[in-house]
Design an enzyme around this catalytic site. Structure first.
Site, mmCIF file in Angstrom:
data_model
loop_
_atom_site.group_PDB
_atom_site.id
_atom_site.type_symbol
_atom_site.label_atom_id
_atom_site.label_comp_id
_atom_site.label_asym_id
_atom_site.label_seq_id
_atom_site.Cartn_x
_atom_site.Cartn_y
_atom_site.Cartn_z
ATOM 1 N N GLY A 1 2.760 4.332 -6.222
ATOM 2 C CA GLY A 1 2.428 2.995 -6.714
ATOM 3 C C GLY A 1 0.933 2.801 -6.934
ATOM 4 N N ASN B 1 4.352 -7.995 -1.552
ATOM 5 C CA ASN B 1 4.666 -7.125 -0.418
ATOM 6 C C ASN B 1 4.474 -7.799 0.936
ATOM 7 O OD1 ASN B 1 2.027 -6.749 -1.760
ATOM 8 N ND2 ASN B 1 1.491 -5.674 0.115
ATOM 9 N N GLN C 1 7.694 -3.324 -4.815
ATOM 10 C CA GLN C 1 8.533 -3.959 -3.786
ATOM 11 C C GLN C 1 9.861 -4.457 -4.349
ATOM 12 O OE1 GLN C 1 8.247 -4.046 -0.539
ATOM 13 N NE2 GLN C 1 6.201 -3.165 -0.395
ATOM 14 N N SER D 1 7.405 3.103 -7.050
ATOM 15 C CA SER D 1 7.061 4.120 -6.064
ATOM 16 C C SER D 1 8.326 4.634 -5.378
ATOM 17 C CB SER D 1 6.120 3.489 -5.027
ATOM 18 O OG SER D 1 5.875 4.396 -3.978
ATOM 19 N N HIS E 1 8.814 6.068 -2.301
ATOM 20 C CA HIS E 1 9.070 5.967 -0.862
ATOM 21 C C HIS E 1 9.490 4.581 -0.401
ATOM 22 C CE1 HIS E 1 5.249 4.109 0.781
ATOM 23 N NE2 HIS E 1 4.812 4.456 -0.412
ATOM 24 N N THR F 1 0.334 19.775 -12.515
ATOM 25 C CA THR F 1 1.682 20.336 -12.379
ATOM 26 C C THR F 1 2.621 19.292 -11.784
ATOM 27 O OG1 THR F 1 0.757 22.521 -12.083
ATOM 28 C CG2 THR F 1 3.012 22.205 -11.295
ATOM 29 N N CYS G 1 -1.148 -1.428 4.500
ATOM 30 C CA CYS G 1 -2.523 -1.046 4.194
ATOM 31 C C CYS G 1 -3.515 -1.941 4.929
ATOM 32 C CB CYS G 1 -2.758 -1.135 2.700
ATOM 33 S SG CYS G 1 -1.353 -0.548 1.774
HETATM 34 N N1 PLP Z 1 2.068 -2.030 -4.745
HETATM 35 C C1 PLP Z 1 2.773 -2.701 -3.807
HETATM 36 C C2 PLP Z 1 3.254 -4.077 -4.085
HETATM 37 C C3 PLP Z 1 3.024 -2.089 -2.571
HETATM 38 O O1 PLP Z 1 3.712 -2.751 -1.633
HETATM 39 C C4 PLP Z 1 2.550 -0.770 -2.339
HETATM 40 C C5 PLP Z 1 2.754 -0.113 -1.025
HETATM 41 O O2 PLP Z 1 2.574 -0.690 0.018
HETATM 42 C C6 PLP Z 1 1.844 -0.132 -3.368
HETATM 43 C C7 PLP Z 1 1.627 -0.792 -4.544
HETATM 44 C C8 PLP Z 1 1.322 1.259 -3.187
HETATM 45 O O3 PLP Z 1 2.344 2.203 -3.378
HETATM 46 P P1 PLP Z 1 2.167 3.703 -2.839
HETATM 47 O O4 PLP Z 1 2.273 3.634 -1.355
HETATM 48 O O5 PLP Z 1 3.297 4.451 -3.486
HETATM 49 O O6 PLP Z 1 0.844 4.193 -3.320
#
Ligand code: PLP
Length: 391
Positions: A76, A161, A189, A209, A211, A247, A335
């Site tokens: 993401g 998020n 999200q 994303s 994960h 790659t 984060c």
């Molecule tokens: N954007 C949002 C709204 C997210 O919640 C997150 C992850 O917490 C990201 C971007 C970042 O994604 P990634 O962990 O795949 O870099």
């Protein structure tokens, strides 16, 4: 295995999810015997290239996009960076448009990137305010877009998020279409929770994303509508139609595609189930302690998401106490944890710095059960009462 060890009650699915067993099974062959480089001409390479093509086709179909509109990335954060940097710089070169528009509740992958483009690359930046529930007002977007000629890119997320508020993306998309403005959305999200048809949403670019949807970490995609101006941000390879060198992460991409297909197949049923659990959690917590306030929009919110603030609560102390009780929650975004900063999202929603630093987020997932929710309610209330007594 110690059978008496209590199971971890994981309520942090918005931070990350475990890999689904079907996803892992799909990936393993490409980590082992199917290790070829998708750019190689020999049989091993062709096998990887075929898997890559299939994953791209499958993901495109799930989003109602064309396969050529899917760019695989490392997740993401990279997708958000690529969208803002790549579109804003290319459109400015093409038309002279110099204005970036975003909202105050975006993920830092968008907000910090937009700030950098302002500070180091001379773009003008407007960060739109939100209301007390975290919603961007469509009228504010319309007013700042104007006739659109000076807008390089606009980026508004599908769902937040930290508080789970869902933005009026289709309405903003329609505005952008009319004004001819490139519109990016961060749907990280929202994936697996809301329908993500790029035509219905009216977006030109969209970040996802792996994960967050029971896929692997380190893989994601940027949907980039055909014809949208874009300068590659990772150069040095002709992969991804020369729009993102390097790659390809074939096992990751194959797993991501399987994870998205599974999430889509389960979405409607799972979201009804998770929404009931979420409402049980919200109801139970608020009934037990009136000082607990739910943040975000009461209705326009992600079905698996419940975030609270409590006056005077030491959020870190609460998270540690929950952890000791076997419950994994979060203070907002993964984060921000450890940074001790009041949440920029809650600050933008009008909460005081103190309340904004007291946020506790529970995000539910496929393995969450009603019994677990009852334990979470009970433990959260007990710890709150204990912390109040000690204060
Ligand atoms: N954007 C949002 C709204 C997210 O919640 C997150 C992850 O917490 C990201 C971007 C970042 O994604 P990634 O962990 O795949 O870099």
């Amino acid at each position: 295995m110690n059978r008496s060890a209590p199971r971890l009650i994981y309520c942090d699915y918005a931070a990350t999810t475990p890999i689904a067993s079907e996803v892992l099974a799909e990936m393993l062959p490409y980590l082992q015997e199917g290790y070829g480089n998708a750019s190689s001409l020999h049989a091993a390479g062709r096998r990887a290239a075929v898997a890559l093509q299939k994953a791209r086709r499958d993901l495109a179909a799930l989003l109602s996009a064309a396969p050529g509109e899917i760019l695989f990335t490392s997740g993401g954060t990279e997708s958000d960076n690529a969208a803002l940097r790549g579109i804003a710089s290319a459109r400015r070169a093409q038309t002279g448009a110099n204005h970036i528009i975003t909202s105050a509740v975006e993920h830092k992958a968008v907000l910090a990137t937009a700030g950098e483009l302002r500070d180091h690359y001379g773009f003008e930046l407007t960060v739109l305010p939100v209301d007390h529930t975290g919603l961007v007002r469509v009228n504010d977007v319309a007013a700042v877009i104007g006739d659109g000629s000076d807008v390089a890119v606009i980026s508004i997320m599908v769902a937040n998020n930290e508080v789970g508020t869902i933005q009026p993306i289709s309405a903003i998309g329609a505005l952008c279409r009319r004004a001819g403005v490139p519109f990016h959305t961060d749907a990280v999200q929202a994936a697996g929770k809301l329908p993500l048809n790029v035509a219905t949403l009216g977006v030109d670019a969209m970040s996802l994303s792996g994960h967050k949807i029971y896929g692997p970490k380190g893989v994601g995609l940027l949907y980039l509508r055909r014809g949208v101006p874009f300068w590659p941000q990772i150069t040095g390879g002709s992969q991804e139609g020369s729009r993102r060198g390097g790659t390809e992460n074939v096992p990751g991409i194959v797993g991501f595609a399987r994870a998205m297909a599974l999430s889509e197949a389960q979405r409607e049923g799972e979201m009804v189930r998770q929404q009931q659990l979420r409402d049980r959690l919200i109801g139970g917590v608020r009934e037990g302690n009136e000082a607990v306030q739910l943040t975000g929009d009461a209705v326009q919110r992600l079905p698996n998401h419940a975030s609270f603030v409590v006056d005077g609560l030491d959020a870190e102390g609460m998270l540690i106490a929950l952890d000791l009780a076997g419950i994994a929650a979060s203070s907002g975004s993964a984060c921000s944890s450890g940074s001790q900063q009041p949440s920029h999202v809650l600050r933008a929603m009008g909460y005081s710095p103190e309340l904004s630093a007291s946020a506790i987020r529970f995000s539910l997932g496929r393995d969450t059960t009603p019994h677990e929710i009852d334990i979470v309610i009970d433990q959260f209330l007990q710890i709150l009462a204990r912390m109040r007594q000690d204060a």
